[in-house]
Every structure is written in structure tokens, then in C-alpha cells.
Write a protein that holds these residues in place. Structure first.
Motif, PDB file in Angstrom:
ATOM      1  N   ARG A 189       0.867  -1.187   0.000  1.00  0.00           N
ATOM      2  CA  ARG A 189       0.000   0.000   0.000  1.00  0.00           C
ATOM      3  C   ARG A 189       0.897   1.227   0.000  1.00  0.00           C
ATOM      4  NH1 ARG A 189      -2.968   3.803   2.913  1.00  0.00           N
ATOM      5  NH2 ARG A 189      -5.218   3.812   2.425  1.00  0.00           N
ATOM      6  N   HIS A 190       0.774   2.043  -1.033  1.00  0.00           N
ATOM      7  CA  HIS A 190       1.617   3.223  -1.188  1.00  0.00           C
ATOM      8  C   HIS A 190       0.734   4.467  -1.274  1.00  0.00           C
ATOM      9  CE1 HIS A 190       5.056   0.585  -1.969  1.00  0.00           C
ATOM     10  NE2 HIS A 190       4.272  -0.085  -2.800  1.00  0.00           N
ATOM     11  N   HIS A 191       1.017   5.420  -0.390  1.00  0.00           N
ATOM     12  CA  HIS A 191       0.256   6.670  -0.364  1.00  0.00           C
ATOM     13  C   HIS A 191       1.228   7.796  -0.043  1.00  0.00           C
ATOM     14  CE1 HIS A 191      -3.384   9.166   1.194  1.00  0.00           C
ATOM     15  NE2 HIS A 191      -3.203   9.327  -0.109  1.00  0.00           N
ATOM     16  N   GLY A 192       1.621   8.539  -1.073  1.00  0.00           N
ATOM     17  CA  GLY A 192       2.621   9.581  -0.868  1.00  0.00           C
ATOM     18  C   GLY A 192       3.937   8.979  -0.416  1.00  0.00           C
ATOM     19  N   SER A 193       4.442   9.479   0.693  1.00  0.00           N
ATOM     20  CA  SER A 193       5.708   8.957   1.232  1.00  0.00           C
ATOM     21  C   SER A 193       5.505   7.756   2.148  1.00  0.00           C
ATOM     22  CB  SER A 193       6.443  10.064   2.003  1.00  0.00           C
ATOM     23  OG  SER A 193       5.639  10.535   3.080  1.00  0.00           O
ATOM     24  N   ASP A 194       4.237   7.395   2.404  1.00  0.00           N
ATOM     25  CA  ASP A 194       3.960   6.271   3.297  1.00  0.00           C
ATOM     26  C   ASP A 194       3.784   4.989   2.488  1.00  0.00           C
ATOM     27  OD1 ASP A 194       3.962   7.921   5.522  1.00  0.00           O
ATOM     28  OD2 ASP A 194       1.818   8.378   5.325  1.00  0.00           O
ATOM     29  N   SER A 195       4.459   3.944   2.920  1.00  0.00           N
ATOM     30  CA  SER A 195       4.355   2.652   2.252  1.00  0.00           C
ATOM     31  C   SER A 195       4.260   1.535   3.286  1.00  0.00           C
ATOM     32  CB  SER A 195       5.565   2.395   1.342  1.00  0.00           C
ATOM     33  OG  SER A 195       5.590   3.318   0.278  1.00  0.00           O
ATOM     34  N   THR A 196       3.412   0.570   2.991  1.00  0.00           N
ATOM     35  CA  THR A 196       3.283  -0.616   3.823  1.00  0.00           C
ATOM     36  C   THR A 196       3.427  -1.831   2.926  1.00  0.00           C
ATOM     37  OG1 THR A 196       1.735   0.504   5.314  1.00  0.00           O
ATOM     38  CG2 THR A 196       1.791  -1.901   5.400  1.00  0.00           C
ATOM     39  N   VAL A 197       4.280  -2.756   3.333  1.00  0.00           N
ATOM     40  CA  VAL A 197       4.474  -3.990   2.584  1.00  0.00           C
ATOM     41  C   VAL A 197       4.295  -5.155   3.538  1.00  0.00           C
ATOM     42  CG1 VAL A 197       6.053  -5.377   1.189  1.00  0.00           C
ATOM     43  CG2 VAL A 197       6.078  -2.878   0.985  1.00  0.00           C
ATOM     44  N   GLU A 198       3.458  -6.104   3.148  1.00  0.00           N
ATOM     45  CA  GLU A 198       3.186  -7.268   3.994  1.00  0.00           C
ATOM     46  C   GLU A 198       3.084  -8.503   3.112  1.00  0.00           C
ATOM     47  OE1 GLU A 198      -0.268  -8.901   7.089  1.00  0.00           O
ATOM     48  OE2 GLU A 198      -0.361  -6.854   6.288  1.00  0.00           O
ATOM     49  N   GLU A 199       3.649  -9.604   3.579  1.00  0.00           N
ATOM     50  CA  GLU A 199       3.552 -10.863   2.850  1.00  0.00           C
ATOM     51  C   GLU A 199       2.647 -11.817   3.629  1.00  0.00           C
ATOM     52  OE1 GLU A 199       7.438 -12.362   1.932  1.00  0.00           O
ATOM     53  OE2 GLU A 199       7.793 -10.823   0.404  1.00  0.00           O
ATOM     54  N   ARG A 200       1.714 -12.438   2.918  1.00  0.00           N
ATOM     55  CA  ARG A 200       0.730 -13.313   3.544  1.00  0.00           C
ATOM     56  C   ARG A 200       0.713 -14.658   2.834  1.00  0.00           C
ATOM     57  NH1 ARG A 200      -4.642  -9.406   3.657  1.00  0.00           N
ATOM     58  NH2 ARG A 200      -3.638  -7.489   4.401  1.00  0.00           N
ATOM     59  N   PRO A 201       0.827 -15.748   3.572  1.00  0.00           N
ATOM     60  CA  PRO A 201       0.686 -17.070   2.929  1.00  0.00           C
ATOM     61  C   PRO A 201      -0.779 -17.430   2.761  1.00  0.00           C
ATOM     62  CG  PRO A 201       1.196 -17.331   5.250  1.00  0.00           C
ATOM     63  CD  PRO A 201       1.209 -15.852   4.981  1.00  0.00           C
ATOM     64  N   TRP A 202      -1.113 -17.991   1.628  1.00  0.00           N
ATOM     65  CA  TRP A 202      -2.467 -18.482   1.365  1.00  0.00           C
ATOM     66  C   TRP A 202      -2.342 -19.989   1.196  1.00  0.00           C
ATOM     67  CZ3 TRP A 202      -7.150 -16.026   1.310  1.00  0.00           C
ATOM     68  CH2 TRP A 202      -8.231 -16.715   0.760  1.00  0.00           C
ATOM     69  N   VAL A 203      -2.807 -20.742   2.185  1.00  0.00           N
ATOM     70  CA  VAL A 203      -2.642 -22.197   2.193  1.00  0.00           C
ATOM     71  C   VAL A 203      -3.955 -22.867   1.837  1.00  0.00           C
ATOM     72  CG1 VAL A 203      -1.946 -24.204   3.542  1.00  0.00           C
ATOM     73  CG2 VAL A 203      -0.872 -21.978   3.982  1.00  0.00           C
ATOM     74  N   LEU A 204      -3.905 -23.748   0.862  1.00  0.00           N
ATOM     75  CA  LEU A 204      -5.071 -24.548   0.470  1.00  0.00           C
ATOM     76  C   LEU A 204      -4.753 -26.023   0.697  1.00  0.00           C
ATOM     77  CD1 LEU A 204      -6.075 -22.806  -2.881  1.00  0.00           C
ATOM     78  CD2 LEU A 204      -7.111 -22.478  -0.629  1.00  0.00           C
ATOM     79  N   HIS A 205      -5.733 -26.748   1.217  1.00  0.00           N
ATOM     80  CA  HIS A 205      -5.582 -28.176   1.507  1.00  0.00           C
ATOM     81  C   HIS A 205      -6.750 -28.895   0.846  1.00  0.00           C
ATOM     82  CE1 HIS A 205      -4.771 -31.856   3.666  1.00  0.00           C
ATOM     83  NE2 HIS A 205      -5.947 -31.822   4.268  1.00  0.00           N
ATOM     84  N   TRP A 206      -6.447 -29.827  -0.044  1.00  0.00           N
ATOM     85  CA  TRP A 206      -7.524 -30.465  -0.806  1.00  0.00           C
ATOM     86  C   TRP A 206      -7.727 -31.923  -0.405  1.00  0.00           C
ATOM     87  CZ3 TRP A 206      -2.782 -29.202  -2.986  1.00  0.00           C
ATOM     88  CH2 TRP A 206      -2.040 -30.245  -3.555  1.00  0.00           C
ATOM     89  N   TYR A 207      -8.839 -32.501  -0.881  1.00  0.00           N
ATOM     90  CA  TYR A 207      -9.278 -33.821  -0.437  1.00  0.00           C
ATOM     91  C   TYR A 207      -9.720 -34.665  -1.623  1.00  0.00           C
ATOM     92  CZ  TYR A 207      -9.768 -30.959   3.752  1.00  0.00           C
ATOM     93  OH  TYR A 207      -9.532 -30.076   4.779  1.00  0.00           O
ATOM     94  N   PRO A 208      -9.046 -35.763  -1.893  1.00  0.00           N
ATOM     95  CA  PRO A 208      -9.621 -36.739  -2.834  1.00  0.00           C
ATOM     96  C   PRO A 208     -10.931 -37.268  -2.251  1.00  0.00           C
ATOM     97  CG  PRO A 208      -7.309 -37.224  -2.353  1.00  0.00           C
ATOM     98  CD  PRO A 208      -7.744 -36.191  -1.372  1.00  0.00           C
ATOM     99  N   LEU A 209     -11.801 -37.747  -3.129  1.00  0.00           N
ATOM    100  CA  LEU A 209     -13.115 -38.210  -2.684  1.00  0.00           C
ATOM    101  C   LEU A 209     -13.010 -39.240  -1.568  1.00  0.00           C
ATOM    102  CD1 LEU A 209     -16.166 -38.493  -2.846  1.00  0.00           C
ATOM    103  CD2 LEU A 209     -15.864 -40.058  -4.781  1.00  0.00           C
ATOM    104  N   GLY A 210     -12.147 -40.247  -1.740  1.00  0.00           N
ATOM    105  CA  GLY A 210     -12.041 -41.300  -0.730  1.00  0.00           C
ATOM    106  C   GLY A 210     -11.601 -40.770   0.611  1.00  0.00           C
ATOM    107  N   GLN A 211     -10.675 -39.811   0.621  1.00  0.00           N
ATOM    108  CA  GLN A 211     -10.194 -39.268   1.891  1.00  0.00           C
ATOM    109  C   GLN A 211     -11.252 -38.426   2.575  1.00  0.00           C
ATOM    110  OE1 GLN A 211      -7.669 -40.072   3.565  1.00  0.00           O
ATOM    111  NE2 GLN A 211      -7.782 -38.540   5.192  1.00  0.00           N
ATOM    112  N   PHE A 212     -11.998 -37.641   1.789  1.00  0.00           N
ATOM    113  CA  PHE A 212     -13.054 -36.830   2.401  1.00  0.00           C
ATOM    114  C   PHE A 212     -14.152 -37.721   2.970  1.00  0.00           C
ATOM    115  CE2 PHE A 212     -16.919 -34.192   2.325  1.00  0.00           C
ATOM    116  CZ  PHE A 212     -16.481 -33.169   3.162  1.00  0.00           C
TER     117      PHE A 212
END
Length: 249
Positions: A189-212
Motif C-alpha cells: 500500500r503506497h500513499h505519498g511517502s507512506d508505504s506498507t508492505v506485507e507478505e501473507r501465505p495463502w494455504v489450500l488443503h484439498w481432499y480426494p473423494l475417498g479421503q473426504f
């Protein structure tokens, strides 16, 4: 544009089935009318489709783990003069005051649970809050790896205060054995002289039919149908979003 909306929008762009999720309350109203009231939306976020269902007079509660999202939901409910009951709880630690004939997710939030043990805890909590003869609707999908050309690509948007918002995929790891995909997103996020930088992990976990099905059975639930949102039978092997209907065993 709200920064949270921009971040969520980028995630939806990366994972195609997320874009196909309907926030129209009508498909969920049809599920509820068939399965019965009261109903509970898991992962209700900032209120779609929950507020639309409440506007129809349906007895639907909501649960979400994010205090910020629930605060946005409450503000919208006040603006629309809609009474709504919501709880801030994690899906795997449900402890609610009543049981429901219909429990549903309006998006593939279940894939955000990081592993099978957490998923089993969530399913057991769902079972504990399911009224006799009730129905559960759980959307699931298997994510595709992010294309190489998307790594490092910067998407931009403007915030209401004029700030420039940027999001990019920094890296991605996929573990076929654990069935997880972790995408590291950089938010700026950049606004004039102010800046914010953040890193976020997005984790997805999936399921085969038999496992679900195995997890559901362990929780006292059985898969009774696999459909699209309109209720048309479909295959669990499709890469698109599919809806698993569950009932108590």
C-alpha cells in the motif's frame, strides 16, 4: 476499493473455482427450503449471502473466525436494518447454543483448513450441531498450480483515499503428499511517502473423494450426493467446485 476486497479478489483470480462461487442468496435459499430451518452459514465473512437470506426472513445464523469481517457484516446489517446473529469462532472449534437443520458453506472455505486433523475436528463440530435429519453442504475443489507467468506479476488498484494497492505472487510450494499448496502473496500500500508492505501465505488443503468420505465417516457423517450448486449430480474428479451433501449416520 477496500484492501481486503482487493486481496480476496486476487486470490479468486488465482484460483478459478473461487470466482465461480455464487453470492446470490437464491441457490442457498433453495437448499435451506429443502433441508429445513434453522440454518447456519460457516465462514460467513462480511455477509454474503447471509444478509440476503435474512432479508428473506430465513432463520440463518453465521460463524466466522475473523472479527474484522464480522464487524463489516454487522455494519452492513445495521445499514440495511437486518437483524442477524453471528458468532466469532473457528470452524474446527464450534460451540454454538443450538442445532441446525441446514449447515452450509457458501464458498470453498473448508479448503483453508490446513490438514486432515483440523478438517476432522471441523466435521465433528458440524455433526454435533446438526439437528436430526439435517443436511450439510460442503463445497470443495482441487487447486491448480499457479502458472509460472503469474509469479511476480503485480496487480494494482486504487483505494478510496487515493493510495495505490499492489498484490503479487512471490512464491508457491505444492506438496502432493500432504495435499497442500502454499502461495506467498505480497501486499503493498503506497500513499505519498507512506508505504506498507506485507507478505501473507495463502494455504489450500484439498481432499480426494475417498479421503473426504473417510473423514466424514469418522465424524459420524455420510456423503449422500456430489452436485453443482444447482443440485445437478456431477463428478468429484472435476477441477471445478463441487458440493458434497452430507447427512448424519
Amino acid at each position: 476499493m477496500d484492501p481486503a476486497d482487493f486481496y480476496t479478489g486476487i486470490v479468486a483470480e488465482l484460483y478459478g473455482p473461487l470466482k465461480s462461487v455464487s453470492q446470490d442468496p437464491e441457490p442457498y435459499a433453495a437448499v435451506i427450503q429443502q433441508a429445513g430451518l434453522p440454518a447456519l452459514e460457516l465462514g460467513c465473512g462480511d455477509g454474503e449471502p447471509l444478509l440476503g437470506l435474512r432479508r428473506q426472513g430465513l432463520d440463518v445464523d453465521g460463524v466466522d473466525s475473523s472479527a474484522d469481517m464480522l464487524e463489516r457484516l454487522r455494519r452492513q446489517a445495521d445499514e440495511l436494518d437486518i437483524r442477524v446473529t453471528v458468532f466469532q469462532q473457528r470452524m474446527e472449534a464450534l460451540n454454538l447454543p443450538r442445532r441446525y437443520r441446514t449447515i452450509f458453506l457458501a464458498g470453498p472455505t473448508f479448503t483453508l483448513l490446513p490438514d486432515d486433523a483440523t478438517a476432522l475436528a471441523a466435521l465433528r463440530g458440524i455433526r454435533a450441531h446438526l439437528a436430526e435429519g439435517g443436511t450439510v453442504l460442503v463445497p470443495l475443489f482441487t487447486p491448480e498450480p499457479t502458472p509460472a507467468e503469474q509469479i511476480g506479476r503485480v496487480r494494482t488498484a486504487s483505494a478510496p483515499d487515493g493510495a495505490e494497492l499492489r498484490v503479487s505472487v512471490v512464491a508457491e510450494q505444492r506438496d502432493e503428499t500432504a495435499r497442500t499448496q502454499t502461495t506467498l502473496l505480497r501486499y503493498e500500500r503506497h500513499h505519498g511517502s507512506d508505504s506498507t508492505v506485507e507478505e501473507r501465505p495463502w494455504v489450500l488443503h484439498w481432499y480426494p473423494l475417498g479421503q473426504f468420505e473417510k473423514l466424514a465417516t469418522s465424524a459420524g457423517l455420510a456423503v449422500t450426493a456430489i452436485t453443482d450448486l444447482q443440485g445437478t449430480p456431477t463428478s468429484a474428479d472435476t477441477p471445478d467446485l463441487v458440493h458434497f451433501k452430507l447427512q448424519a449416520t
